[in-house]
Scaffold this active site. Structure first.
Site, mmCIF file in Angstrom:
data_model
loop_
_atom_site.group_PDB
_atom_site.id
_atom_site.type_symbol
_atom_site.label_atom_id
_atom_site.label_comp_id
_atom_site.label_asym_id
_atom_site.label_seq_id
_atom_site.Cartn_x
_atom_site.Cartn_y
_atom_site.Cartn_z
ATOM 1 C CG ASP A 177 96.617 -128.144 -7.652
ATOM 2 O OD1 ASP A 177 96.007 -127.831 -6.614
ATOM 3 O OD2 ASP A 177 96.454 -127.556 -8.741
ATOM 4 C CG HIS A 204 94.506 -124.369 -9.153
ATOM 5 N ND1 HIS A 204 95.099 -125.201 -8.229
ATOM 6 C CD2 HIS A 204 94.240 -123.215 -8.478
ATOM 7 C CE1 HIS A 204 95.196 -124.585 -7.071
ATOM 8 N NE2 HIS A 204 94.675 -123.375 -7.192
HETATM 9 N N1 LIG Z 1 97.308 -120.835 -8.236
HETATM 10 C C1 LIG Z 1 97.243 -121.219 -6.989
HETATM 11 O O1 LIG Z 1 97.555 -122.374 -6.662
HETATM 12 C C2 LIG Z 1 96.868 -120.259 -5.924
HETATM 13 C C3 LIG Z 1 97.138 -120.566 -4.570
HETATM 14 C C4 LIG Z 1 96.799 -119.640 -3.597
HETATM 15 C C5 LIG Z 1 96.159 -118.439 -3.939
HETATM 16 N N2 LIG Z 1 95.923 -118.183 -5.242
HETATM 17 C C6 LIG Z 1 95.300 -116.921 -5.644
HETATM 18 O O2 LIG Z 1 96.273 -115.879 -5.601
HETATM 19 C C7 LIG Z 1 95.622 -114.616 -5.460
HETATM 20 C C8 LIG Z 1 96.288 -113.787 -4.377
HETATM 21 O O3 LIG Z 1 96.142 -114.389 -3.112
HETATM 22 P P1 LIG Z 1 96.742 -113.687 -1.792
HETATM 23 O O4 LIG Z 1 96.422 -114.585 -0.669
HETATM 24 O O5 LIG Z 1 98.127 -113.270 -2.015
HETATM 25 O O6 LIG Z 1 95.805 -112.388 -1.724
HETATM 26 P P2 LIG Z 1 96.120 -110.997 -0.988
HETATM 27 O O7 LIG Z 1 94.846 -110.237 -0.933
HETATM 28 O O8 LIG Z 1 96.845 -111.256 0.288
HETATM 29 O O9 LIG Z 1 97.149 -110.289 -1.966
HETATM 30 C C9 LIG Z 1 96.779 -109.872 -3.235
HETATM 31 C C10 LIG Z 1 97.600 -108.658 -3.595
HETATM 32 O O10 LIG Z 1 97.222 -108.261 -4.899
HETATM 33 C C11 LIG Z 1 97.265 -106.864 -4.924
HETATM 34 N N3 LIG Z 1 96.521 -106.319 -6.055
HETATM 35 C C12 LIG Z 1 95.192 -106.148 -6.209
HETATM 36 N N4 LIG Z 1 94.939 -105.580 -7.406
HETATM 37 C C13 LIG Z 1 96.128 -105.406 -8.004
HETATM 38 C C14 LIG Z 1 96.526 -104.857 -9.246
HETATM 39 N N5 LIG Z 1 95.640 -104.364 -10.112
HETATM 40 N N6 LIG Z 1 97.833 -104.820 -9.524
HETATM 41 C C15 LIG Z 1 98.753 -105.304 -8.662
HETATM 42 N N7 LIG Z 1 98.440 -105.823 -7.474
HETATM 43 C C16 LIG Z 1 97.134 -105.876 -7.150
HETATM 44 C C17 LIG Z 1 96.700 -106.433 -3.571
HETATM 45 O O11 LIG Z 1 97.037 -105.084 -3.263
HETATM 46 C C18 LIG Z 1 97.350 -107.450 -2.660
HETATM 47 O O12 LIG Z 1 98.572 -106.976 -2.149
HETATM 48 C C19 LIG Z 1 94.162 -114.955 -5.164
HETATM 49 O O13 LIG Z 1 93.411 -114.811 -6.347
HETATM 50 C C20 LIG Z 1 94.204 -116.412 -4.757
HETATM 51 O O14 LIG Z 1 92.996 -117.071 -4.979
HETATM 52 C C21 LIG Z 1 96.257 -119.058 -6.222
HETATM 53 O O1 LIG Z 2 91.959 -122.465 -2.618
HETATM 54 C C1 LIG Z 2 92.173 -121.301 -2.941
HETATM 55 O O2 LIG Z 2 91.273 -120.483 -3.057
HETATM 56 C C2 LIG Z 2 93.575 -120.840 -3.168
HETATM 57 C C3 LIG Z 2 94.380 -121.759 -4.040
HETATM 58 O O3 LIG Z 2 93.801 -121.959 -5.282
HETATM 59 C C4 LIG Z 2 94.738 -123.061 -3.390
HETATM 60 O O4 LIG Z 2 94.634 -124.096 -4.027
HETATM 61 O O5 LIG Z 2 95.137 -123.028 -2.201
#
Ligand SMILES: NC(=O)c1ccc[n+]([C@@H]2O[C@H](COP(=O)([O-])OP(=O)(O)OC[C@H]3O[C@@H](n4cnc5c(N)ncnc54)[C@H](O)[C@@H]3O)[C@@H](O)[C@H]2O)c1
Ligand SMILES: O=C(O)C[C@H](O)C(=O)O
Length: 341
Positions: A177, A204
């Site tokens: 953010d 967030h």
């Molecule tokens: N905080 C933030 O600002 C922010 C920003 C972007 C995404 N996110 C979040 O991050 C998370 C991941 O996003 P992504 O795009 O990498 O998803 P993705 O699906 O590409 O990757 C997620 C990974 O988690 C793994 N996984 C699932 N269960 C698991 C477990 N029990 N133990 C270990 N690994 C496990 C999967 O195998 C996969 O490789 C999502 O929840 C997304 O919303 C948060």
């Molecule tokens: O927007 C989402 O779902 C992923 C993450 O929280 C973001 O802010 O990009």
């Protein structure tokens, strides 16, 4: 268990020319990435491999880590890389870890809110945090998995149940953010983005993301319409990426960058670097809500000080009141889930 331990990924970097930094003066630090084979996990693992503060990098996922770890391990930087896959290797991935970064879980598709991820990600986060409590109870935890507004309270409850909760060591990563607010502000104000600072507070998700453009530096003479448009764009930044990716997930590359910045700040704090300040979603008393994102000073034990909000504009004061009910209910939902399950 040992037989299935991943091969190939114990590579101590051996630079052939002079080191750019003195490894001897930098403490050993193990960083574990849970969800390391995912969209965020892979580039984040790469960026942590490039971080000279890391001496051991453990990459864990339910699948795919042999390839990611083998690949990343060939980079000639300081850390040893090890890949771990599946439940029976989770303990090894976590043992001795100083910082655990959690980008494990499902991402959004167009039309979904972050809260729509709760049903799947709450269980994933809960089981990973139970393992952290068992194998590295003193580690700093950087929670990326959404909905962060609820997954951080879930983690806190799991740690409390295990008797190891230390509120100074649990962080919801809201750095993306801040990264967005800086980029959007620099574009609108026509200032050097490298010099921009903008605190982002609250939580967030949607309106709970409250950028404080009244405190942005360098100062710029933006109209109220500009400020409102910047605020909305920052709040909707995640959705902008989800829609542009059209079903192929949410922000991964910018998130990996943001996650690497935040983990680096935690490592610097652990190593005693003074005045390390980042915004993060932490246990807080600066509002009536038990978790809240604001500027946090990081130190040898994690949170050294949760900093106050500073002076707010009327528009920001209004935004603060507007975000409280949603943030409160997301916190309560997380706590209730962790207590019931
Ligand atoms: N905080 C933030 O600002 C922010 C920003 C972007 C995404 N996110 C979040 O991050 C998370 C991941 O996003 P992504 O795009 O990498 O998803 P993705 O699906 O590409 O990757 C997620 C990974 O988690 C793994 N996984 C699932 N269960 C698991 C477990 N029990 N133990 C270990 N690994 C496990 C999967 O195998 C996969 O490789 C999502 O929840 C997304 O919303 C948060
Ligand atoms: O927007 C989402 O779902 C992923 C993450 O929280 C973001 O802010 O990009």
């Amino acid at each position: 268990m040992r037989s299935s331990l991943l091969r190939s990924v114990k590579t101590l970097a051996r630079p052939t020319t002079a080191r750019a930094y003195s490894v001897d003066s930098v403490p050993s630090r193990k960083v574990t990435v849970l969800g390391a084979a995912g969209g965020i996990g892979q580039p984040l693992s790469l960026l942590m491999k490039l971080n000279p503060l890391v001496s051991q990098l453990a990459l864990y996922d339910i699948g795919g880590t042999p390839g990611v770890a083998a690949d990343v391990s060939h980079i000639n930087s300081r850390s040893e890389v090890a890949g771990y896959m599946g439940d029976d290797q989770l303990g090894l991935a976590l043992e001795g870890s100083d910082v655990v970064i959690i980008p494990a879980g499902v991402p959004r598709k167009p039309g979904m809110t972050r809260d729509d991820l709760f049903n799947i990600n709450a269980g994933i986060v809960k089981s990973l945090c139970s393992a952290i409590a068992k194998y590295c109870p003193h580690a700093i935890v950087n929670m990326i998995s959404n909905p962060v507004n609820s997954t951080v309270p879930i983690a806190a409850e799991v740690f409390k149940k295990a008797g190891i909760y230390d509120e100074k060591k649990l962080f919801g990563v809201t750095t993306l953010d801040v990264v967005r607010a800086k980029s959007f502000y620099a574009g609108k104000a026509n200032v050097n983005v490298a010099e921009v600072n903008v605190p982002v507070v609250g939580g967030h998700a949607g309106v709970t993301i409250l950028p404080l453009f009244s405190q942005a530096t360098p100062k710029a003479n933006l109209s109220q319409d500009d400020i409102q448009a910047l605020t909305k764009r920052t709040q909707d930044g995640g959705t902008e990426v989800v829609e542009a990716k059209a079903g192929k997930g949410s922000a991964t590359l910018s998130m990996a960058y943001a996650g690497a910045i935040f983990a680096d700040a935690c490592l610097k704090g652990l190593n005693g670097v003074p005045d390390v300040v980042e915004c993060s979603y932490v246990q807080s008393t600066i509002t009536e809500l038990p978790f809240f994102a604001s500027k946090v000073r990081l130190g040898k034990n994690g949170v050294e000080e949760v900093l106050g909000l500073g002076p707010l504009s009327d528009y920001e004061k209004e935004g603060l009141e507007k975000l409280k009910p949603e943030l409160k209910s997301s916190i309560e939902k997380g706590i209730e889930f962790a207590k019931k399950n």
